[in-house]
Write a protein that holds these residues in place. Structure first.
Motif, PDB file in Angstrom:
ATOM      1  N   LEU A  70       0.576  -0.757   0.145  1.00 47.13           N
ATOM      2  CA  LEU A  70       0.532   0.509  -0.008  1.00 47.13           C
ATOM      3  C   LEU A  70       0.659   1.280  -0.188  1.00 47.13           C
ATOM      4  N   GLY A  71       1.839   0.859   1.199  1.00 46.45           N
ATOM      5  CA  GLY A  71       2.228   2.559   1.036  1.00 46.45           C
ATOM      6  C   GLY A  71       3.773   2.823   0.006  1.00 46.45           C
ATOM      7  N   GLY A  72       3.696   1.191  -1.208  1.00 45.28           N
ATOM      8  CA  GLY A  72       4.419   2.292  -2.441  1.00 45.28           C
ATOM      9  C   GLY A  72       3.643   2.118  -2.913  1.00 45.28           C
ATOM     10  N   VAL A  73       1.965   2.096  -3.077  1.00 44.24           N
ATOM     11  CA  VAL A  73       1.392   1.875  -4.374  1.00 44.24           C
ATOM     12  C   VAL A  73       1.088   4.073  -4.286  1.00 44.24           C
ATOM     13  N   LEU A  74       0.809   4.239  -2.716  1.00 47.05           N
ATOM     14  CA  LEU A  74       0.499   5.604  -2.563  1.00 47.05           C
ATOM     15  C   LEU A  74       1.476   6.254  -3.612  1.00 47.05           C
ATOM     16  N   ALA A  75       2.967   5.968  -2.574  1.00 46.04           N
ATOM     17  CA  ALA A  75       3.523   6.862  -2.778  1.00 46.04           C
ATOM     18  C   ALA A  75       4.280   7.217  -4.741  1.00 46.04           C
ATOM     19  N   ASP A  96       7.067  -9.693   7.231  1.00 42.79           N
ATOM     20  CA  ASP A  96       7.046 -10.023   6.019  1.00 42.79           C
ATOM     21  C   ASP A  96       6.619  -8.459   5.477  1.00 42.79           C
ATOM     22  N   SER A  97       5.704  -7.932   6.305  1.00 44.75           N
ATOM     23  CA  SER A  97       5.010  -5.899   6.347  1.00 44.75           C
ATOM     24  C   SER A  97       6.440  -5.453   5.582  1.00 44.75           C
ATOM     25  N   LEU A  98       7.167  -5.650   7.428  1.00 40.17           N
ATOM     26  CA  LEU A  98       7.905  -4.999   7.311  1.00 40.17           C
ATOM     27  C   LEU A  98       9.389  -4.641   5.377  1.00 40.17           C
ATOM     28  N   LEU A  99       9.897  -5.957   5.521  1.00 45.36           N
ATOM     29  CA  LEU A  99      10.480  -6.214   4.485  1.00 45.36           C
ATOM     30  C   LEU A  99       9.832  -5.989   3.443  1.00 45.36           C
ATOM     31  N   SER A 100       8.660  -5.509   3.029  1.00 43.90           N
ATOM     32  CA  SER A 100       8.391  -5.395   1.954  1.00 43.90           C
ATOM     33  C   SER A 100       8.006  -3.986   1.821  1.00 43.90           C
ATOM     34  N   MET A 101       7.689  -3.024   3.269  1.00 43.90           N
ATOM     35  CA  MET A 101       8.108  -1.768   3.137  1.00 43.90           C
ATOM     36  C   MET A 101       9.472  -0.829   3.197  1.00 43.90           C
ATOM     37  N   VAL A 102      10.084  -1.818   3.385  1.00 41.15           N
ATOM     38  CA  VAL A 102      11.744  -1.343   3.522  1.00 41.15           C
ATOM     39  C   VAL A 102      12.701  -1.041   1.881  1.00 41.15           C
ATOM     40  N   GLN A 103      12.288  -2.111   1.297  1.00 40.74           N
ATOM     41  CA  GLN A 103      12.101  -2.296  -0.147  1.00 40.74           C
ATOM     42  C   GLN A 103      12.315  -1.910  -1.310  1.00 40.74           C
ATOM     43  N   MET A 104      12.048  -0.794  -1.189  1.00 39.78           N
ATOM     44  CA  MET A 104      11.422   0.241  -2.278  1.00 39.78           C
ATOM     45  C   MET A 104      12.041   0.163  -3.329  1.00 39.78           C
ATOM     46  N   PRO A 105      11.614   0.691  -4.363  1.00 41.79           N
ATOM     47  CA  PRO A 105      12.551   0.631  -5.333  1.00 41.79           C
ATOM     48  C   PRO A 105      13.280   2.140  -5.314  1.00 41.79           C
ATOM     49  N   LYS A 106      14.701   2.535  -6.138  1.00 45.87           N
ATOM     50  CA  LYS A 106      14.954   3.461  -5.789  1.00 45.87           C
ATOM     51  C   LYS A 106      13.364   4.699  -6.394  1.00 45.87           C
TER      52      LYS A 106
END
Length: 163
Positions: A70-75, A96-106
Motif C-alpha cells: 500500500l505505501g509503495g503504491v501510494l508513493a 513480511d510487512s516490514l520487508l515489503s516496506m523497506v525494499q522500495m525501489p529507487k
C-alpha cells in the motif's frame, strides 16, 4: 494546517492505527482515515494519492500487513511523504510487512516505522508538518520535554528504592 491521511489496507488494521489517530488528535492535527487496498482497489489507491495534495493533505500514513504494498503504491502516485506502518501478521510476525516496506525501489521512497508503530508514524508525520508550522513545532518540543521528565521521575524513584 495540512491534514494527515491514514490509509489502511484492511479494517483489521484499525486496532493498531487507532493509536496513530489518538496521537494526531493530541497534537491537534486534522486527519482522515480510509480503508483502501493496494491489491483489491488499486484504482482507489491511485486516485487518493493523486488527489491527496489538492485535498489538503501534507503526509500520508499507510498501514498494511503481509505483502504490504500500500505505501509503495501510494508513493508512486504522489510527491507527498508517505510513512509506512508494517502490521504484525500471524505468519511472520510482521517481518513480511516490514520487508515489503523497506525494499522500495529507487525513486519511490516510503519512510517506515516499527512493526505496529502507529504512534511513531503519527509523531513522524507531526515532525514533517512542523517544518512549516511553528506552533506544531512547539507542541513537539513540549512532548519531548514531557517524555524526558517522565524518565527523570522514574529514574529518581528507582534510585530512591535502592539507596
Amino acid at each position: 494546517m495540512k491534514k494527515v491521511c491514514i490509509v489502511m489496507g484492511s479494517d483489521s488494521d484499525l486496532g493498531v492505527m487507532e493509536g496513530c489517530a489518538k496521537r494526531l488528535e493530541k497534537f491537534g492535527i486534522p486527519f482522515e482515515v480510509r480503508v483502501i487496498s493496494a491489491h483489491r482497489t488499486p484504482a482507489a489507491a491511485e486516485q487518493l494519492a493523486k488527489n491527496a495534495a489538492a485535498d489538503g493533505f501534507g503526509v500520508i500514513i499507510a498501514a498494511a500487513g503481509k505483502a504490504a504494498h500500500l505505501g509503495g503504491v501510494l508513493a508512486a502516485y504522489t510527491t507527498l511523504p508517505v510513512i509506512g506502518v508494517p502490521i504484525k501478521t500471524s505468519m511472520m510476525g510482521g517481518l513480511d510487512s516490514l520487508l515489503s516496506m523497506v525494499q522500495m525501489p529507487k525513486g519511490i521512497p516510503v519512510a517506515c516505522v516499527a512493526v505496529d508503530g502507529a504512534d511513531n508514524a503519527a509523531i513522524l508525520a507531526a515532525q514533517m508538518l512542523a517544518l512549516s508550522d511553528a506552533a506544531l513545532a512547539g507542541k513537539l518540543a513540549q512532548f519531548k520535554a514531557d517524555m524526558a521528565g517522565e524518565v527523570t521521575a522514574k529514574d529518581e524513584k528507582v534510585r530512591a528504592q535502592f539507596a
